[in-house]
Design a protein around this motif. Structure first.
Motif, short mmCIF file in Angstrom:
data_model
loop_
_atom_site.label_atom_id
_atom_site.label_comp_id
_atom_site.label_asym_id
_atom_site.label_seq_id
_atom_site.Cartn_x
_atom_site.Cartn_y
_atom_site.Cartn_z
N ALA A 128 5.32 5.41 -7.89
CA ALA A 128 3.92 5.84 -7.77
C ALA A 128 3.43 5.77 -6.34
O ALA A 128 2.56 6.55 -5.93
N GLN A 129 3.98 4.84 -5.54
CA GLN A 129 3.54 4.72 -4.14
C GLN A 129 3.89 5.97 -3.34
O GLN A 129 3.15 6.37 -2.43
N GLY B 261 3.23 5.88 -15.79
CA GLY B 261 2.71 6.97 -14.94
C GLY B 261 2.33 8.18 -15.75
O GLY B 261 1.24 8.75 -15.57
N THR C 193 -1.13 3.18 -12.08
CA THR C 193 0.27 2.89 -12.38
C THR C 193 0.78 1.74 -11.53
O THR C 193 1.47 0.84 -12.02
N ALA D 254 5.92 10.17 -10.81
CA ALA D 254 5.69 8.80 -10.34
C ALA D 254 6.58 7.81 -11.06
O ALA D 254 7.06 6.83 -10.46
N ALA E 12 -3.43 13.28 -9.01
CA ALA E 12 -2.38 12.25 -8.91
C ALA E 12 -2.86 10.96 -8.30
O ALA E 12 -2.22 9.92 -8.47
N SER F 178 -1.96 7.31 -10.00
CA SER F 178 -0.93 6.59 -9.25
C SER F 178 -1.39 5.17 -8.93
O SER F 178 -0.61 4.21 -9.00
N VAL G 73 4.20 9.12 -4.64
CA VAL G 73 3.31 10.19 -5.10
C VAL G 73 1.91 10.00 -4.52
O VAL G 73 1.26 10.96 -4.09
N LEU G 74 1.44 8.77 -4.47
CA LEU G 74 0.11 8.48 -3.92
C LEU G 74 0.04 8.83 -2.43
O LEU G 74 -0.92 9.48 -1.99
#
Length: 394
Positions: free
Chosen positions: A272-273, A126, A319, A267, A312, A316, A275-276
């Motif tokens: 990462a999910q 990330g 990542t 993330a 981001a 993300s 943050v996305l």
């Protein structure tokens, strides 16, 4: 990673210089009618992106078979030669042909993303991909500015030579300093994408990532071509339209550059999910007041906050792809994601203008809110909850 950062910066700076000087060059080639200049400019610029949409997966397949570094060298040297040749064209037909060839040969940034994704430990992917993305953003910010300056200082044709030199420098830096631990798979062990696709534990997740990339880029380019017109509508008496438009474009880019590495580290820690999903929701919320501003400074401030989320989104996605695909198809998967990105740019620029023409410029921001909000909901239902289950992390 730092050499790839420099490479994506130089590539993005060189290629983004084309947009402001292309109409000037077309006029220099003998097209005097402004309508024709606009038509040929759009065709010459958009054709490169459209070709890249369909060619990128083929380069990704070769990257999986022969390594990612050769793809970086191929793209940087090929683009350097084509840009240098562009300085010597004598007709609009020759220019269009070279722009089509540019779409076929390019792909440095997608190759760099694949290389960093496969060479970086998963727990730091990330941060690495977020940092890498700032190189492209910085190049896109400085490219149009330097392109306009060089066109006045040395001439339009000479500007293409400068771009070619930048990408030739990129080639030598990549050749000398980039190292890749790549073992070429035996031909009998190479599976096609369909075989590997069906063997994945969750192939639908990849489809959602491609859709998310497409929608993110579509919404970004839904708005960007309209910003200058919107600023003129907000302040019709201004004598500094170009400067204010530059501030509006730069505001989101600057905040994205500042936020991307930190959000990448976040993330790595929380997923990462997450943050996305939060970034999509925040971007959708910030789009609404942009349709209601009455002063240019308000728009610039909101564009700055918009950049915090856009910095981001794509890192993300990259990542998540890195963490959920085997290395042997990384080149093909990231190239498919890059194709979704190019297609989003093309359709966003096309559809955004149509929406603004029929329903007004302010309506564009409401459409963006609807698309990003719906995308956030889909990511939450199909990725956030699924990947956040304990068994998904085992």
């Amino acid at each position: 990673m730092y050499i790839c950062w420099i490479g994506t910066f130089l590539t993005s700076a060189a290629l983004s210089q084309v947009a402001p000087i292309l109409p000037l060059y077309i006029h220099e080639l003998g097209i005097s009618d402004m309508g024709s200049v606009a038509m040929w400019s759009g065709f010459a610029y958009g054709s490169t992106t459209l070709v890249m949409t369909f060619v990128s997966p083929a380069w990704g397949k070769l990257a999986d078979e022969y390594g990612r570094k050769p793809m970086l060298l191929r793209a940087s040297l090929g683009m350097a030669v084509i840009l240098a040749l562009t300085a010597f064209v004598s007709s609009i037909g020759q220019l269009v042909v070279l722009r089509l060839l540019m779409g076929i040969i390019s792909g440095y940034n997608s190759g760099a993303i694949t290389l960093i994704a496969t060479e970086t430990p998963r727990e730091k992917s990330g941060w690495a991909l977020g940092t890498l993305s700032t190189g492209a953003v910085c190049g896109q910010l400085l490219g149009p500015l330097s392109g306009g300056y060089l066109a006045e200082a040395v001439g339009v044709r000479e500007n293409f030579m400068v771009m070619g030199i930048l990408l030739l420098l990129n080639f030598f830096l990549s050749l000398r300093f980039i190292r890749e631990e790549f073992v070429r798979p035996e031909r009998k062990n190479v599976k096609n994408l369909r075989e590997i696709w069906h063997s994945l534990p969750d192939p639908h997740m990849l489809l959602w990532m491609f859709v998310t990339t497409y929608l993110v880029m579509m919404t970004l380019f839904f708005v960007q071509p309209m910003l200058t017109i919107y600023i003129q509508a907000l302040d019709p008496q201004t004598d500094h339209l170009a400067l204010l438009a530059g501030f509006a474009f730069a505001a989101s880019g600057i905040s994205a550059v500042l936020a991307a590495p930190y959000l990448g580290r976040l993330a790595d820690r929380v997923g990462a999910q997450k943050v996305l999903c939060i970034s999509l929701t925040f971007a959708a919320a910030v789009s609404i007041p942009q349709a209601m501003v009455h002063h240019v400074w308000q728009l610039i401030l909101l564009r700055f906050f918009m950049g915090l989320s856009t910095g981001a989104m794509l890192p993300s996605v990259n990542t998540l792809l890195r963490q959920n695909i085997p290395a042997e198809i990384a080149g093909r998967v990231f190239s498919l994601n890059q194709s979704a990105q190019f297609l989003g740019i093309f359709s966003g620029a096309l559809l955004g203008g149509q929406v603004a023409a029929h329903f007004g410029i302010r309506s564009v921001f409401f459409v963006v809110t609807f698309i990003l909000g719906g995308n956030a909901l889909c990511v939450y239902r199909n990725l956030y909850r699924r990947l956040d289950r304990p068994e998904a992390n085992m």
